[in-house]
Design a protein around this motif. Structure first.
Motif, short mmCIF file in Angstrom:
data_model
loop_
_atom_site.label_atom_id
_atom_site.label_comp_id
_atom_site.label_asym_id
_atom_site.label_seq_id
_atom_site.Cartn_x
_atom_site.Cartn_y
_atom_site.Cartn_z
N LEU A 1 5.91 -0.46 -7.41
CA LEU A 1 6.44 0.84 -7.84
C LEU A 1 7.27 1.48 -6.73
O LEU A 1 8.22 2.22 -7.00
CB LEU A 1 5.29 1.77 -8.24
CG LEU A 1 4.56 1.38 -9.54
CD1 LEU A 1 3.39 2.32 -9.78
CD2 LEU A 1 5.51 1.40 -10.72
N GLN A 2 6.92 1.20 -5.47
CA GLN A 2 7.69 1.75 -4.35
C GLN A 2 9.08 1.13 -4.26
O GLN A 2 9.99 1.71 -3.67
CB GLN A 2 6.94 1.52 -3.03
CG GLN A 2 5.69 2.35 -2.87
CD GLN A 2 4.89 1.96 -1.64
OE1 GLN A 2 5.30 1.12 -0.86
NE2 GLN A 2 3.73 2.58 -1.47
N VAL A 3 9.25 -0.06 -4.83
CA VAL A 3 10.55 -0.73 -4.80
C VAL A 3 11.60 0.10 -5.53
O VAL A 3 12.76 0.15 -5.11
CB VAL A 3 10.44 -2.14 -5.43
CG1 VAL A 3 11.81 -2.75 -5.63
CG2 VAL A 3 9.58 -3.03 -4.55
N PRO B 1 12.16 3.55 -5.97
CA PRO B 1 12.90 4.57 -5.20
C PRO B 1 13.68 4.00 -4.03
O PRO B 1 14.75 4.52 -3.69
CB PRO B 1 11.79 5.52 -4.72
CG PRO B 1 10.53 4.75 -4.80
CD PRO B 1 10.70 3.81 -5.94
N VAL B 2 13.17 2.93 -3.42
CA VAL B 2 13.91 2.32 -2.31
C VAL B 2 15.26 1.77 -2.79
O VAL B 2 16.30 2.01 -2.18
CB VAL B 2 13.07 1.19 -1.66
CG1 VAL B 2 13.91 0.41 -0.66
CG2 VAL B 2 11.85 1.77 -0.96
N TYR C 1 -2.92 -2.62 -4.95
CA TYR C 1 -1.96 -2.53 -3.84
C TYR C 1 -0.61 -3.11 -4.26
O TYR C 1 0.44 -2.53 -3.98
CB TYR C 1 -2.51 -3.27 -2.63
CG TYR C 1 -1.51 -3.41 -1.51
CD1 TYR C 1 -1.23 -2.34 -0.67
CD2 TYR C 1 -0.83 -4.62 -1.30
CE1 TYR C 1 -0.30 -2.47 0.36
CE2 TYR C 1 0.08 -4.75 -0.29
CZ TYR C 1 0.34 -3.67 0.54
OH TYR C 1 1.27 -3.80 1.54
N ILE D 1 13.16 -6.66 0.52
CA ILE D 1 11.94 -5.99 0.05
C ILE D 1 10.92 -7.01 -0.42
O ILE D 1 9.71 -6.88 -0.15
CB ILE D 1 12.30 -5.00 -1.08
CG1 ILE D 1 13.14 -3.85 -0.54
CG2 ILE D 1 11.04 -4.46 -1.75
CD1 ILE D 1 13.71 -2.94 -1.61
N ARG E 1 1.18 -0.75 -6.54
CA ARG E 1 1.74 0.36 -5.77
C ARG E 1 3.01 -0.05 -5.05
O ARG E 1 4.01 0.68 -5.04
CB ARG E 1 0.71 0.86 -4.75
CG ARG E 1 -0.15 1.98 -5.25
CD ARG E 1 -0.78 2.79 -4.12
NE ARG E 1 -1.22 2.00 -2.99
CZ ARG E 1 -2.42 1.46 -2.88
NH1 ARG E 1 -3.28 1.58 -3.87
NH2 ARG E 1 -2.76 0.78 -1.81
N ARG E 2 2.99 -1.22 -4.42
CA ARG E 2 4.15 -1.69 -3.68
C ARG E 2 5.34 -1.96 -4.60
O ARG E 2 6.48 -1.66 -4.26
CB ARG E 2 3.80 -2.96 -2.89
CG ARG E 2 2.98 -2.71 -1.64
CD ARG E 2 3.72 -1.85 -0.63
NE ARG E 2 5.00 -2.45 -0.28
CZ ARG E 2 5.18 -3.29 0.73
NH1 ARG E 2 4.16 -3.62 1.49
NH2 ARG E 2 6.38 -3.77 0.99
#
Length: 304
Positions: A10-12, A14-15, A4, A285, A7-8
């Motif tokens: 990696l989401q940083v 594109p944000v 998790y 974030i 994943r989080r």
């Protein structure tokens, strides 16, 4: 948990990419900073030469590509006002802002938790009406007005605290109160509503029927389970704290990131603006990620 977090993280990416694109677009349409960098009697040739040296004569996509190449290397360009790289200037001001934000959050928690619990346990009593009414009143007060009133009363009239600046603990009191009371008002109402929901659960009634003292029922059983939404709002208030410092730091001349960003916007120092917004976005974030981790600590039943 580990998957998790990966994943989080990696989401940083594109944000931050989307944020950087929005900020660059806003900076691009904000105007030409060259007019502020040169004297009024500068010739058109000097203006064009400076614009070319800064790459401002290039089309949008070329400027954005150059900006992204620098961003990957954490290079936001040089500040024309300070004549040095923008990111170190921002990071130098960041500790002052974090200090103010941390103090404000501590004040908010100290105020909100006891008043929220007290209001929930004394539902529809004068204490409840005082706490809820007071939270609405404090939430409605603008930061700049409250800060000015505190300065007039405690600094100018009573002389208890300094008017502005940073250095000692006394310099921190008024700006922290100004920033923290608005957050305390919102947290108080959330804690109250969360506690009211928990206090009506069956296990709370069972604990009371077993003869457990009300103090332990409220503070050990009920409040722990009411902390989940409190953690959520605390993480979300990070952006409010950082945004609130823009005004609060200006009112109290607090040498933090907020004051630096306001000055950069006024002088169109775009390198400082871009670096400041990027750092603020990263902090927000990071705090949201920390809140998700705290969920698991507070309630092991939560699955990611």
């Amino acid at each position: 948990m580990g998957k998790y977090l990966i994943r989080r993280l990696l989401q940083v990416i594109p944000v931050l990419f989307i944020i950087s694109f929005v900020v660059f677009c806003l900076v691009f349409v904000a105007g030409d900073p060259v007019a502020l960098m040169l004297p009024e009697d500068a010739s058109q040739e000097d203006i064009e030469q400076l614009r070319e040296s800064l790459g401002l004569n290039e089309p949008f996509h070329i400027q954005y590509f150059t900006y992204m190449v620098g961003l990957v290397q954490l290079d936001f360009g040089d500040s024309f006002r300070y004549n040095q790289s923008a990111l170190p200037i921002v990071l130098e001001r960041l500790p002052a802002t974090l200090e103010l934000a941390a103090a404000a959050m501590i004040i908010a928690i100290i105020i909100a938790i006891p008043f929220g619990i007290w209001s929930a346990t004394k539902k529809n009593s004068p204490v409840d009406f005082l706490a809820t009414g007071g939270s609405v009143l404090w939430k409605a007060m603008p930061n700049f007005w409250l800060g000015i009133m505190l300065i007039l009363l405690f600094s100018v009239t009573l002389g208890w605290f300094p008017v502005s600046g940073r250095g000692t603990l006394s310099h921190l009191v008024l700006p922290a109160i100004t920033l923290g009371t608005g957050i305390a008002a919102e947290m108080t109402r959330l804690i109250r509503s969360s506690m009211l929901e928990i206090l009506n659960q069956d296990y709370i009634r069972t604990a009371k029927s077993k003869g457990i003292r009300n103090f332990f029922v409220v503070n050990k059983h009920a409040f722990r389970n009411a902390l989940i939404p409190v953690v959520t709002i605390t993480a979300l208030q990070t952006s409010t704290l950082v945004g609130g410092t823009l005004v609060t730091e200006t009112v109290f001349s607090w040498p933090g990131l907020g004051q630096l960003l306001i000055q950069a916007v006024n002088t169109r120092d775009m390198a400082i603006v871009q670096a400041s917004v990027f750092v603020i976005a990263f902090i927000v974030i990071l705090m949201n990620l920390l809140a998700d981790i705290l969920y698991k600590i507070l309630d092991p039943r939560i699955k990611y």
